[in-house]
Design a protein around this motif. Structure first.
Motif, PDB file in Angstrom:
ATOM      1  N   GLU A  57      -2.066  32.269  29.816  1.00  0.00           N
ATOM      2  CA  GLU A  57      -1.532  31.153  30.587  1.00  0.00           C
ATOM      3  C   GLU A  57      -2.353  30.853  31.837  1.00  0.00           C
ATOM      4  O   GLU A  57      -2.461  29.708  32.257  1.00  0.00           O
ATOM      5  CB  GLU A  57      -0.095  31.463  31.017  1.00  0.00           C
ATOM      6  N   ARG A  58      -2.891  31.916  32.442  1.00  0.00           N
ATOM      7  CA  ARG A  58      -3.631  31.738  33.697  1.00  0.00           C
ATOM      8  C   ARG A  58      -4.768  32.746  33.744  1.00  0.00           C
ATOM      9  O   ARG A  58      -4.590  33.895  34.086  1.00  0.00           O
ATOM     10  CB  ARG A  58      -2.699  31.937  34.879  1.00  0.00           C
ATOM     11  N   LYS A  59      -5.952  32.291  33.394  1.00  0.00           N
ATOM     12  CA  LYS A  59      -7.112  33.181  33.344  1.00  0.00           C
ATOM     13  C   LYS A  59      -8.164  32.695  34.327  1.00  0.00           C
ATOM     14  O   LYS A  59      -8.532  31.526  34.331  1.00  0.00           O
ATOM     15  CB  LYS A  59      -7.692  33.192  31.921  1.00  0.00           C
ATOM     16  N   LEU A  88      -4.343  41.263  28.559  1.00  0.00           N
ATOM     17  CA  LEU A  88      -2.877  41.249  28.708  1.00  0.00           C
ATOM     18  C   LEU A  88      -2.363  39.834  28.419  1.00  0.00           C
ATOM     19  O   LEU A  88      -3.062  38.851  28.701  1.00  0.00           O
ATOM     20  CB  LEU A  88      -2.456  41.686  30.116  1.00  0.00           C
ATOM     21  N   PRO A  89      -1.150  39.713  27.883  1.00  0.00           N
ATOM     22  CA  PRO A  89      -0.630  38.404  27.466  1.00  0.00           C
ATOM     23  C   PRO A  89      -0.598  37.334  28.565  1.00  0.00           C
ATOM     24  O   PRO A  89      -0.873  36.160  28.296  1.00  0.00           O
ATOM     25  CB  PRO A  89       0.793  38.718  26.987  1.00  0.00           C
ATOM     26  N   GLY A 103      -8.517  39.138  36.153  1.00  0.00           N
ATOM     27  CA  GLY A 103      -8.352  38.012  37.046  1.00  0.00           C
ATOM     28  C   GLY A 103      -7.933  38.313  38.466  1.00  0.00           C
ATOM     29  O   GLY A 103      -7.376  37.456  39.137  1.00  0.00           O
ATOM     30  N   PHE A 104      -8.215  39.502  38.946  1.00  0.00           N
ATOM     31  CA  PHE A 104      -7.830  39.847  40.316  1.00  0.00           C
ATOM     32  C   PHE A 104      -9.050  39.968  41.211  1.00  0.00           C
ATOM     33  O   PHE A 104     -10.067  40.518  40.812  1.00  0.00           O
ATOM     34  CB  PHE A 104      -7.085  41.192  40.360  1.00  0.00           C
TER      35      PHE A 104
END
Length: 122
Positions: free
Chosen positions: A92-94, A87-88, A3-4
């Protein structure tokens, strides 16, 4: 898959990489980026040690789009869960990429401009 958006990068010394994030990135975001780099290194290690295939692995197939992860058929040797959420914090935010790789580096080497001809601006 992490997600970067790619930060500014350069290779000032052979076999090294310099990453320069913007000043607006928080410490939390920089820590997540470091965790992502460490995780990617572990994915590379799995390939080096023969735990993952050289041809069909999580790195070769990245990024994994939501349509690929949610498709009926899954033929890869790693899990959908690992492809979607390496990663965990991603649960929450993908940020889901809309497309996978576009012909690898072909687009970078063969630029096409869809702009009007230069003469139009004169």
């Amino acid at each position: 898959d992490y997600g970067f958006h790619p930060p500014t990068m350069s290779w000032p010394v052979p076999n090294t990489i310099m990453i320069e994030p913007t000043e607006s990135e928080s410490k939390e975001e920089l820590d997540k980026f470091c965790d992502a780099l460490i995780s990617i290194r572990e994915e590379i290690r799995e390939i080096e040690e023969g735990k993952q295939s050289h041809e069909d692995n999580i790195l070769v197939n990245a990024p994994h789009t939501i349509s690929r992860v949610s498709a009926e058929e899954w033929t890869h040797p790693y899990s959908r869960q690992r492809a979607a959420y390496p990663l965990p914090y991603l649960r929450e935010r993908k940020f889901w990429p809309s497309v996978a790789r576009v012909d690898d580096a072909f687009g970078d080497r063969n630029l096409m401009c869809s702009c009007p001809p230069i003469d139009t601006y004169q």
